[in-house]
Design a protein around this motif. Sequence first.
Motif, PDB file in Angstrom:
ATOM      1  N   ILE A  43       0.849  -1.182   0.000  1.00 42.98           N
ATOM      2  CA  ILE A  43       0.000   0.000   0.000  1.00 42.98           C
ATOM      3  C   ILE A  43       0.889   1.238   0.000  1.00 42.98           C
ATOM      4  CG2 ILE A  43      -1.836   1.266   1.159  1.00 42.98           C
ATOM      5  CD1 ILE A  43      -2.749  -1.451   0.157  1.00 42.98           C
ATOM      6  N   ALA A  44       0.929   1.934  -1.118  1.00 40.86           N
ATOM      7  CA  ALA A  44       1.678   3.180  -1.248  1.00 40.86           C
ATOM      8  C   ALA A  44       0.689   4.352  -1.277  1.00 40.86           C
ATOM      9  CB  ALA A  44       2.539   3.157  -2.502  1.00 40.86           C
ATOM     10  N   LEU A  82       0.519   2.482 -14.782  1.00 44.54           N
ATOM     11  CA  LEU A  82      -0.083   3.225 -13.681  1.00 44.54           C
ATOM     12  C   LEU A  82      -1.469   3.694 -14.115  1.00 44.54           C
ATOM     13  CD1 LEU A  82       2.641   5.713 -12.284  1.00 44.54           C
ATOM     14  CD2 LEU A  82       1.479   3.917 -10.983  1.00 44.54           C
ATOM     15  N   PRO A  83      -2.503   2.890 -13.976  1.00 43.21           N
ATOM     16  CA  PRO A  83      -3.852   3.321 -14.375  1.00 43.21           C
ATOM     17  C   PRO A  83      -4.480   4.202 -13.300  1.00 43.21           C
ATOM     18  CG  PRO A  83      -3.913   1.059 -13.594  1.00 43.21           C
ATOM     19  CD  PRO A  83      -2.472   1.486 -13.546  1.00 43.21           C
ATOM     20  N   PRO A 105      -2.512   0.307  -9.752  1.00 42.92           N
ATOM     21  CA  PRO A 105      -3.589   1.302  -9.729  1.00 42.92           C
ATOM     22  C   PRO A 105      -3.175   2.519  -8.915  1.00 42.92           C
ATOM     23  CG  PRO A 105      -4.460  -0.894  -9.355  1.00 42.92           C
ATOM     24  CD  PRO A 105      -2.972  -1.018  -9.284  1.00 42.92           C
ATOM     25  N   TYR A 106      -3.469   3.710  -9.463  1.00 43.61           N
ATOM     26  CA  TYR A 106      -2.896   4.953  -8.935  1.00 43.61           C
ATOM     27  C   TYR A 106      -3.984   5.938  -8.550  1.00 43.61           C
ATOM     28  CZ  TYR A 106       0.295   8.927  -8.647  1.00 43.61           C
ATOM     29  OH  TYR A 106       1.023   9.997  -8.204  1.00 43.61           O
ATOM     30  N   ALA A 107      -3.731   6.674  -7.456  1.00 44.80           N
ATOM     31  CA  ALA A 107      -4.662   7.697  -6.961  1.00 44.80           C
ATOM     32  C   ALA A 107      -6.022   7.078  -6.644  1.00 44.80           C
ATOM     33  CB  ALA A 107      -4.796   8.846  -7.955  1.00 44.80           C
ATOM     34  N   VAL A 108      -5.983   5.962  -5.952  1.00 43.49           N
ATOM     35  CA  VAL A 108      -7.182   5.186  -5.627  1.00 43.49           C
ATOM     36  C   VAL A 108      -7.758   5.648  -4.298  1.00 43.49           C
ATOM     37  CG1 VAL A 108      -7.979   2.875  -4.982  1.00 43.49           C
ATOM     38  CG2 VAL A 108      -6.422   3.183  -6.933  1.00 43.49           C
ATOM     39  N   GLU A 141       0.570  -4.058  -5.882  1.00 37.55           N
ATOM     40  CA  GLU A 141       0.770  -2.741  -5.279  1.00 37.55           C
ATOM     41  C   GLU A 141      -0.357  -1.820  -5.711  1.00 37.55           C
ATOM     42  OE1 GLU A 141       3.993   0.988  -5.133  1.00 37.55           O
ATOM     43  OE2 GLU A 141       4.395  -0.770  -6.387  1.00 37.55           O
ATOM     44  N   VAL A 142      -0.808  -0.974  -4.794  1.00 38.36           N
ATOM     45  CA  VAL A 142      -1.820   0.031  -5.102  1.00 38.36           C
ATOM     46  C   VAL A 142      -1.389   1.335  -4.444  1.00 38.36           C
ATOM     47  CG1 VAL A 142      -3.252  -0.595  -3.107  1.00 38.36           C
ATOM     48  CG2 VAL A 142      -4.288   0.577  -5.058  1.00 38.36           C
TER      49      VAL A 142
END
Length: 281
Positions: free
Chosen positions: A3-4, A205-206, A237-240, A257-258
């Motif tokens: 989790i980033a 990076l979707p 997945p980015y900016a989730v 990773e998300v």
Amino acid sequence: MRIATTIFLTDETVTPVRLARELEQRGFAGLYLPEHTHIPVSRRTPYPAGGDLPREYGRTLDPFVALGQAAAVTERLTLGTGITLVTQHDPVDLAKQVATLDHLSGGRFTLGIGYGWNVEEAADHGVEWATRRELTRDRMALMRALWSAEPTAYEGEFGSVRASFAHPKPVQAPRGPVVGPRTLIGGGAGPKLFAAIAEHADGWLPIGGRGLTESVPKLRAAWEEAGRDPKDLQVVPYAVLPDPGKLAHYADLGIEEVVLQLPPAGEPEVLRVLDGYAAFL
């Protein structure tokens, strides 16, 4: 699942040093930062999410300077850009910035790249909008030449570099066609994007992470058609904005990773949101 986080760090938000320390102490995997050099007041380009452009876009800290601060006060936290606007940089200078940050952080850097959305911002950097994808590809190839183990020349459509001594080198070893740090490309699903990812990146990076059930198999097909090893493809997945069901769905797709979105706010609000996100660690 790692989790980033990502955040628009500005002159009005929590500082990079304070945030990085809190992320590492709490067990988060990484910190990704966006990039905008400036936002022209007069522009025709609409904000992709609709409505007025949020205030933080015109106040964003330089991601490489901010991530350098974060690297200096952490030991395990991964550091990334989400995304670097490659066309808005001199590629020789950018190659040095990337390699230096990766070297000083002990190989913790992820280079997220993309094509941008703000036509006026790009124009002030001399970018011809219609050729920005080709320019990005060309500049990435030039940087890979500088990151190569031996002096390597590059002659491209938009730029060139002589065979040069260029140290430090990025920490991660070359893998297939990719030389340099872990490289992810942002952007909307489609054949052009997926071909670029398969050609010169480690993955995708979707933004927002929607529609992955349909798009990930298409990306995997393009990846394998290019001769890449299926197990090497990374989808992040980015900016989730998270919930348990969404993260479970990502796990079912093989995502490891998300990147969760933090508010562009002061320290108290950011830490409050981190407390909530800690439930997903």
